[in-house]
Enzyme design. Structure first.
Site, PDB file in Angstrom:
ATOM      1  N   SER A   1       0.854  -1.196   0.000  1.00  0.00           N
ATOM      2  CA  SER A   1       0.000   0.000   0.000  1.00  0.00           C
ATOM      3  C   SER A   1       0.885   1.239   0.000  1.00  0.00           C
ATOM      4  CB  SER A   1      -0.949  -0.015   1.198  1.00  0.00           C
ATOM      5  OG  SER A   1      -0.236  -0.152   2.411  1.00  0.00           O
TER       6      SER A   1
ATOM      7  N   SER B   1       2.841  -2.222   4.126  1.00  0.00           N
ATOM      8  CA  SER B   1       2.866  -0.769   3.902  1.00  0.00           C
ATOM      9  C   SER B   1       4.121  -0.390   3.131  1.00  0.00           C
ATOM     10  CB  SER B   1       2.905  -0.032   5.240  1.00  0.00           C
ATOM     11  OG  SER B   1       4.212  -0.116   5.800  1.00  0.00           O
ATOM     12  N   ASP B   2       4.061   0.713   2.393  1.00  0.00           N
ATOM     13  CA  ASP B   2       5.321   1.250   1.879  1.00  0.00           C
ATOM     14  C   ASP B   2       6.153   1.697   3.081  1.00  0.00           C
ATOM     15  OD1 ASP B   2       7.437   2.111   0.376  1.00  0.00           O
ATOM     16  OD2 ASP B   2       6.245   3.276  -1.036  1.00  0.00           O
ATOM     17  N   TRP B   3       7.445   1.814   2.846  1.00  0.00           N
ATOM     18  CA  TRP B   3       8.398   1.985   3.956  1.00  0.00           C
ATOM     19  C   TRP B   3       8.180   3.286   4.739  1.00  0.00           C
ATOM     20  CZ3 TRP B   3       8.376  -2.534   2.656  1.00  0.00           C
ATOM     21  CH2 TRP B   3       9.292  -3.481   3.068  1.00  0.00           C
TER      22      TRP B   3
ATOM     23  N   ALA C   1       5.240   4.281   5.869  1.00  0.00           N
ATOM     24  CA  ALA C   1       3.902   4.861   5.699  1.00  0.00           C
ATOM     25  C   ALA C   1       3.083   4.746   6.987  1.00  0.00           C
ATOM     26  CB  ALA C   1       3.175   4.188   4.538  1.00  0.00           C
TER      27      ALA C   1
END
Ligand code: BGC
Length: 826
Positions: A200, A232-234, A236
């Site tokens: 995401s 999650s994206d890093w 986020a």
């Protein structure tokens, strides 16, 4: 624990639930945040080992981003999509998957299936295409290839993440219909193909953070039945509210250990702000993925990595050859006046011009970058392919500001091997550990320090090297990295300054570090000792770089020198392109013009050379204002580690330039979507009219249209027929190679509709087939067009709908060259 074959899903699910039920709340919540930058927590009581995650799009970076952990570097996504061949994407995916196996990676962070909505997008090169269907077929094939080697993938970035500017705050405003028909389409195809994970994204979508958008829970999971992991994206899930972010569909917050969930989720559940059942669902998804990759003791993985051949050294499995072929299949010949290409073996004098001939750009900047084991310079490859030619090189231009990386040619670490000696210092400047490094472009530590170095105690990093030169002259040394730089030259302080990056994005601090310059006047007799002490602003972005090259020459003199070399040659090969300063993660481009004086260089060379061939290396469209004044234009993209050899193959005709444009090359910068938010919003106001569709709507011509690309032979498309069936239509096209040599053609099928009551593109791509034939041969290829491509998303009913009536099916060799057409009533 007994082995449970994964081919018995109910039993597997029962087993996963049993293991889940044995965990207390604390243990469950702990599992939902990363343990560190690239791994998850193990939970021994249920036989769960830690999962290793790694980027993921052109190779496997691994947990240390250094020359000690090189990775095979395949061509970047746009180059692969240019082949229009999903089988090639699958095969490149399997190369990545095998690298993942070699490096012990369970979850590959890729592929990127965002669309190339705007050519300004900083990560354009990581994405496949501006077209949803082409992106969908490439992305799904890449996922299948990676996963065939036993790793999971996370298709990214879900969703509407087509820009980098202020990427963690911007809000993408995009209609439901456009989401469904364009931006969700590739993710849907990947779920259908069995993708095991999704990432995401940082942005908001229509006002809601993507990490908690209902597009995850309602569309991805409920409608499409995706039961894999959403990571999650890093970062986020860092500066957000633990409870509300956890109520959304993201399952795993990366990286750890510090995440909003690690800090606040346990309390949120205990206080009833987050139902425990929600936590259970997330853990179950994590366990399911772990089971599928073999990280849950006693449960067999989907693919047994143990039974696959030993992961290769690149050469052993012929990966080099595979990458070289892939490179040629993606190269796009935009123009070839007077058939200047391929160069005849008898070619006499060649002027090779431009720094890209010596330092090829094999991949783009940011988290996608890998350190390739080696990459042959195109100049060397051309020399090897044309041994009888007289080849002269001229630099011509320096289209970058980051000083070239210090190498073994000029740097040596004091007291032993290596280019630079690195010492890790504590607050008292005591040395906590040291290492000798052989490359200076990859000194990244924030995501992992060498074993034995206590990360928490590191305050500064000291790089020492002795500089020497072969010729007396003026040179420049660059100390780069976000933070404080103190540099001494032979013990004398020459730099003591804070270096501030162009923005606060952590990735930008690494891939485009600010630099401090020191001018040096040097002679071969007198080497200089450099000590660069670097204090990072944040330890998580501890990344420094040492640069060294001759002092920047007068740009006019560089062009003049190239012109002289070109004047005496039979043909000039000019290498132009973008650098990681222009195309990288964390920022968008502000112009499509080639950086520096490259346009001036091409124009000046073309004015004197009898024939001029321009090779463009970029991951995204650039303006080519001189295009009608040169004889040939060839796109090599960011072509991976074998790009030099692939280029030599194409330039000499050993291989076809097999690629076709997966993205429109605009003639100017009029009417292009902007990646920049206004009042926080990136409004997708072009709707479905992305790229070529915008031109089809108003009848304008770009510089080169989507689908365009020339081969070295001539083809004739002679007939077309259509067969209707329940799942869609099959379009059969007969084509023949009417030229004099073996060649490759990409037959493309598009759809349009004359009268319609719904909003739809004026023309849309529906599929392609590749034909490879010898001279005189003819074949009939079939392009299946699924029913979905005739349907539209009806926002009123919230469902797919087919407007009855007549659709026109076109076939040809680009979006602007469609000689065959037939109507079909559906
Ligand atoms: C990027 C992701 C990447 C992650 C880990 C983020 O900055 O947006 O694509 O996978 O970093 O490196």
């Amino acid at each position: 624990m007994s082995a449970i074959p994964s081919s018995v899903p109910e039993r597997l699910e029962d087993e996963l639930r049993k293991r889940l039920a044995s965990l207390d709340l604390e243990a469950k919540v702990r599992l939902l945040s990363g343990k560190d930058h690239w791994s998850t927590y193990a939970e021994e009581s249920i036989g769960l080992r830690s999962l290793i995650l790694s980027d993921g799009t052109v190779g496997i970076r691994g947990v240390r981003w250094t020359e000690t952990g090189t990775s095979i570097n395949i061509p970047s996504a746009t180059a692969i999509a240019a082949s229009f061949d999903p089988e090639l994407a699958r095969s490149m995916g399997s190369v990545i998957g095998a690298e993942g196996r070699r490096k012990g990676v369970d979850v590959v962070l890729g592929p990127v299936v965002n669309l190339q909505r705007t050519p300004y997008g900083g990560r354009h090169f990581e994405a496949f295409s501006e077209d949803p269907q082409l992106t969908a077929s490439m992305g799904a094939a890449m996922v299948a290839g990676i996963q065939s080697e036993g790793a999971a993938t996370t298709a990214k970035h879900f969703i509407a993440n087509e820009a980098e500017t202020d990427r963690t705050n911007s809000n993408s405003v995009v209609s439901k219909q456009v989401l469904r028909e364009a931006y969700l389409r590739p993710f849907e195809a990947i779920v259908e193909a069995g993708g095991l994970g999704v990432m995401s994204s940082y942005n908001k979508v229509n006002g809601t953070p993507a990490i908690q958008s209902e597009l995850i829970t309602e569309v991805l999971e409920r409608e499409w039945g995706f039961d894999g992991l959403v990571v999650s994206d890093w970062g986020a899930i860092r500066n957000v509210d633990a409870a509300s972010s956890a109520r959304g569909g993201t399952d795993l917050a990366m990286p750890g250990p510090k995440t909003a969930w690690a800090d606040g989720l346990l309390d949120a559940v205990r206080e009833g702000r987050v139902p425990e059942a929600l936590i259970d669902g997330k853990v179950l998804r994590l366990l399911r993925l772990a089971a599928r990759v073999g990280a849950l003791q006693g449960i067999g993985p989907l693919v047994d990595r143990e039974t696959l051949p030993t992961p290769p050294l690149a050469e052993a499995l012929g990966v080099g050859r595979k990458l070289r072929d892939a490179g040629t299949k993606g190269m796009v010949l935009l123009r070839n006046e007077g058939e200047v290409l391929p160069l005849p073996p008898s070619v006499g004098k060649i002027a090779v011009i431009g720094p890209g001939a010596v330092t090829p750009r094999t991949n783009g900047g940011g988290s996608a970058a890998v350190v390739a084991p080696a990459a042959v310079p195109p100049l060397e490859a051309v020399k090897a392919a044309l041994p009888d030619a007289e080849i002269q090189y001229a630099e011509g231009v320096r289209p970058y500001t980051l000083v070239k990386t210090l190498s073994a040619a000029n740097g040596s670490a004091p007291g032993g091997p290596g280019v630079v000696l690195i010492d890790f210092l504590d607050a008292e400047s005591a040395v906590l550990g040291s290492e000798r490094r052989h490359r200076c472009d990859t000194l990244t530590y924030g995501m992992g320090y060498p074993e034995g170095v206590p990360e928490d105690a590191v305050t500064a990093i000291r790089a020492s090297t002795r500089l020497s030169v072969d010729a007396a002259g003026d040179y420049v040394f660059a100390a780069a990295g976000s933070g404080y730089a103190h540099v001494t030259v032979d013990g004398v302080t020459r730099l003591d300054d804070e270096l501030v990056p162009i923005n606060s994005d952590a990735v930008v601090g690494m891939s485009l570090p600010p630099q401090g310059l020191i001018q040096l006047s040097m002679t071969p007799e007198r080497p200089l000792d450099i000590v660069f002490t670097y204090t990072p602003v944040q330890k998580t972005v501890a990344s420094l770089r040492l640069g060294f090259e001759t002092a920047a020459p007068d740009p006019d003199a560089l062009i003049r020198e190239a012109v002289e070399v070109a004047r005496g040659a039979d043909v000039a090969l000019v290498f132009v392109g973008t650098s990681s300063e222009d195309e990288a993660e964390g920022f968008d481009r502000s112009t499509l013009a080639l950086p520096g004086r490259q346009d001036d260089l091409v124009a000046a060379v073309a004015a004197v050379a009898p024939q001029t061939v321009v090779v463009v290396s970029s991951g995204a469209p650039v303006l080519l204002p001189w295009r009608t004044h040169v004889d040939a234009v060839l796109l090599s993209w960011f072509g991976g580690q074998e790009m030099g050899w692939a280029l030599a193959d194409v330039l000499t005709g050993a291989a076809e330039p097999g690629g076709r444009l997966p993205v429109t090359f605009p003639a100017d910068e009029q009417n292009l979507p902007s990646p920049r938010p206004h009042d926080g919003d990136v409004v997708y106001s072009e709707g479905l009219d992305i790229g070529y569709r915008a031109h089809a709507r108003v009848g304008t011509a770009p510089a080169y249209p989507f689908g365009h690309g020339l081969g070295y032979s001539a083809w004739d498309l002679s007939a077309m027929s259509i067969e209707k069936h329940a799942a869609g239509v099959d379009v059969a096209v007969t084509l023949g190679n009417v030229g004099g040599r073996e060649s490759r053609q990409v037959v493309q099928v598009y759809v349009s509709r004359e009268t319609t009551g719904v909003v739809r593109p004026a023309l849309w791509f529906a599929g392609a087939a590749v034909s490879e034939q010898g001279p005189g041969a003819e074949e009939t290829v079939t392009v299946p067009v699924p029913r979905r491509l005739f349907e539209h998303w009806d926002e009123g009913s919230g469902s797919w709908s087919l407007e009855p009536g007549t659709f026109r099916i076109h076939a040809g060799t680009s979006s602007a060259d469609l000689p065959l057409a037939m109507d079909v009533a559906l």
